[in-house]
Design an enzyme around this catalytic site. Structure first.
Site, PDB file in Angstrom:
ATOM      1  N   GLU A 254       0.858  -1.242  -0.012  1.00  0.00           N
ATOM      2  CA  GLU A 254       0.068   0.043  -0.258  1.00  0.00           C
ATOM      3  C   GLU A 254       0.812   1.281   0.008  1.00  0.00           C
ATOM      4  OE1 GLU A 254      -2.719   2.586  -0.083  1.00  0.00           O
ATOM      5  OE2 GLU A 254      -3.327   0.577  -0.266  1.00  0.00           O
ATOM      6  N   THR A 296      -5.683   1.814  -5.424  1.00  0.00           N
ATOM      7  CA  THR A 296      -5.492   0.386  -5.273  1.00  0.00           C
ATOM      8  C   THR A 296      -6.202  -0.494  -6.076  1.00  0.00           C
ATOM      9  OG1 THR A 296      -5.201   0.828  -2.783  1.00  0.00           O
ATOM     10  CG2 THR A 296      -5.386  -1.663  -3.569  1.00  0.00           C
ATOM     11  N   HIS A 411      -1.448   3.498   4.948  1.00  0.00           N
ATOM     12  CA  HIS A 411      -2.471   4.189   4.064  1.00  0.00           C
ATOM     13  C   HIS A 411      -2.657   5.588   4.654  1.00  0.00           C
ATOM     14  CE1 HIS A 411      -6.200   5.102   2.110  1.00  0.00           C
ATOM     15  NE2 HIS A 411      -6.189   3.926   1.518  1.00  0.00           N
ATOM     16  N   ASP A 470       1.506  -0.081  -5.071  1.00  0.00           N
ATOM     17  CA  ASP A 470       0.103   0.285  -5.841  1.00  0.00           C
ATOM     18  C   ASP A 470      -0.115   1.441  -6.326  1.00  0.00           C
ATOM     19  OD1 ASP A 470      -0.266   1.146  -3.245  1.00  0.00           O
ATOM     20  OD2 ASP A 470      -2.222   0.110  -2.995  1.00  0.00           O
ATOM     21  N   HIS A 471       0.301   2.605  -5.372  1.00  0.00           N
ATOM     22  CA  HIS A 471       0.101   3.769  -6.172  1.00  0.00           C
ATOM     23  C   HIS A 471       0.849   4.697  -5.045  1.00  0.00           C
ATOM     24  CE1 HIS A 471      -2.678   4.710  -2.597  1.00  0.00           C
ATOM     25  NE2 HIS A 471      -3.313   3.412  -3.110  1.00  0.00           N
TER      26      HIS A 471
END
Length: 622
Positions: A254, A296, A411, A470-471
């Site tokens: 994440e 995500t 996150h 993921d990003h």
């Protein structure tokens, strides 16, 4: 007569002026939109006016003064609320709201701290004009009399609104030709036609996309098939099938960006485990995330299907009923037990529905984990207990298996418990960036324990382990703090380079090395399937095997930016990697059309649900 006319239009004039000026002030203070010339500045100034005039002008048709006043205040509040919603959304995502996102209501309850983190005490000032208007209407209503309107006055008013709209649109077309047909950039739309008109345009696009599926047919696939075939990269002979029959464990790490790799904060290593694991793996150091608004879920979509996400909303919501040819489905066809593991609400990002479309045989979600207050923080279950419990599930799975795992701790807004703090926070003006390093370090420690558990369980030696970011975790809204950390200005070039995410593939028996080819999440599917000995030649996909000698150094982002071996295209400029400065645009020109073509073809597949017409067996015979 003049006095009467003044009273007739005074309230509308005040409401329109207040909302117009407020919108422009928000443009300047809450959205970071670069203005390059005087024409752009003028367009930005006038673009809210026509829509505001139109909406407020409806009040002229009310016969009751009380009803008119209520309408004007209510309309002003709703438009202000829409502006404010975009402000809060922009603070984290550096983007504007789209219609598909508004329908993702099942995500709202889970947003929790990420949303509340973006509310500020001074946000009350966004509504101050409404408070002033209400007070005036209550205390001194004669200051803003409405009166009656003649047909002539109404006609003149709406003609002025229409004239302003066409002036705005005409100047925008001069500044940005084919604005409404060629742009992938929402900021460009807001900058030219305004926030309110942008939302109307977005509604039209949503209606158009719904009609596309109904009208689509298989003939649209011909050009796309030809393009996909022409861009197929032949697998590396030495590596094709080297992991045949092995388990595949893919971890979506994440919000982890590549800049934390082999780096320190306050003299402390941020990712000691991943740094070492990368040396033992095939490590791709020029690998980029390509997600859009789906974050995500977009990363999942990219890696599973080798298709691009949409520019608006998330495919997981907007097209969960489509036909896909996912990696999970392909592996299931080849004897794998395909599953996803995520200790969160199963409906978040519509996963419980979308995973069925992607062909997963099992979804291990919150109900499959022992989650409590002690092992949770921020968005949910901490990564360490998530990995520990997931290994127990893996031990019971049929073999070989494909498990996609999605972590949670790192996150936004990156909250953590003190006992999980392995390094000190950074010191900048951004609490988000300061905490980010701490939660990245925790996730790194969780990954270390996860690999140790895999070894202890006997799964390690028979499993391919993939780690990928993921990003982004740190948006462009924190550029000032990032500049402090990096020691240099975050230009559009640097910002694009910050979209690199870690990507490493650990294959038992394969020596680790760094691979510097330019690639992205679109390339994951063919790369992994080829390592497992499964050919993808007849699949419709836009990625290429990163281990192939034929792989092209090229990756395109959802907003139209792209990266090649030597250049970066960002902010409508061509940047040299060697100098990190703008260079001649003709160095990037050959790739601009390629980037647009791939995004367009991928959109056609999704909007038209074209894979329902695709027959791989037929493709093999051609």
């Amino acid at each position: 007569m003049k006095g009467t006319l003044r009273n007739n239009v005074s309230l509308i004039a005040v409401v329109v002026l207040f909302l117009w000026m407020k919108t422009y002030i928000i443009y300047q203070t809450s959205f970071k939109m670069e203005i390059e010339n005087t024409l752009q500045a003028f367009i930005l100034f006038i673009n809210p006016l026509s829509f505001i005039m139109l909406i407020m002008g409806i009040s002229m048709f009310f016969k009751s003064e009380k009803a008119r006043n209520r309408y004007l205040i209510s309309a002003s509040f709703l438009l202000t609320f829409l502006l404010y919603a975009n402000v809060v959304f922009y603070r984290f995502f550096n983007d504007f709201i789209t219609m598909p996102l508004l329908f993702q209501t099942s995500n709202f309850a889970d947003l929790g701290n990420s949303v509340t983190e973006e509310f500020k005490w001074y946000d009350i000032f966004y509504f101050i004009d409404l408070i002033v208007l209400v007070v005036i209407l209550k205390v001194k209503p004669k200051l803003v009399n409405f009166g009656s309107m003649t047909k002539m006055n109404r006609r003149a008013y709406f003609l002025a609104a229409a004239a302003m709209f066409f002036l705005n649109l005409g100047l925008s077309e001069i500044e940005r030709p084919q604005l409404l047909t060629r742009t992938f950039d929402r900021e460009m739309l807001v900058k030219n036609i305004g926030t309110f008109n942008y939302h109307i345009y977005d509604v039209i696009l949503q209606s158009k996309s719904s009609a596309q599926r109904a009208l689509a047919d298989g003939s649209e696939l011909a050009d796309i098939e030809n393009y996909s075939d022409a861009n197929y990269a032949t697998p590396n002979d030495d590596l094709f099938g080297v992991a045949k029959g092995k388990n595949l464990i893919m971890v979506s790490v994440e919000s982890t960006q590549e800049f934390v790799m082999n780096n320190k904060v306050n003299g402390q290593e941020i990712t000691p485990f991943m740094n070492q694991f990368a040396k033992e793996s095939l490590y791709f150091n020029n690998f980029y995330h390509q997600t859009g608004q789906g974050k995500t879920s977009d990363a999942e979509f990219l890696t599973e299907n080798s298709l691009y996400p949409l520019s608006r909303g998330a495919v997981f919501f907007t097209h969960s009923g489509n036909e896909f040819n996912s990696m999970a489905e392909k592996l299931s066809e080849n004897g794998y037990f395909s599953n996803s593991m995520h200790a969160n609400n199963k409906s978040f990002w519509n996963r419980d529905i979308m995973y069925k479309s992607l062909g997963y045989e099992r979804f291990y979600e919150a109900g499959d984990y022992d989650i409590n207050e002690d092992n949770s923080v921020n968005w949910g279950m901490k990564d360490v207990p998530f990995f520990e419990q997931s290994v127990q599930h893996m031990k019971e799975m049929p073999k070989p298996f494909y498990s996609k795992m999605i972590t949670l701790t790192n996150h936004h807004p990156f909250y953590y418990d003190e006992e999980d703090k392995f390094i000190d926070e950074f010191t900048s003006n951004s609490g988000t960036l300061n905490r980010y390093f701490v939660t990245v370090r925790y996730t790194d420690e969780a990954l270390k324990k996860f690999v140790e558990d895999l070894k202890a369980s006997g799964l390690y030696e028979n499993s391919v382990i993939v780690l990928y970011g993921d990003h982004y975790g740190i948006s462009e809204n924190h550029n000032e703090a990032m500049s402090q950390y990096l020691g240099k200005e975050v230009t559009p070039f640097v910002s694009t380079q910050l979209q690199k995410v870690p990507f490493m593939i650990h294959v038992p028996g394969v020596k680790g090395r760094v691979i510097d080819k330019v690639g992205g999440q679109i390339d994951v599917r063919p790369t992994l399937l080829h390592l497992l000995g499964i050919n993808t030649k007849d699949d419709l996909q836009f990625g290429q095997d990163l281990l192939s000698e034929d792989h092209e150094d090229f990756t395109v982002f959802r907003d139209g930016r792209f990266v090649t071996k030597d250049y970066v295209y960002a902010d409508n400029k061509c940047w040299s990697k060697a100098t990190e400065q703008p260079t001649e645009k003709n160095y990037c020109t050959p790739y601009i059309e390629k980037a647009a073509t791939e995004l367009d073809y991928s959109d056609r597949i999704i909007y038209g649900d074209l894979l329902r017409f695709y027959d791989p067996d037929s493709a093999k015979k051609q």
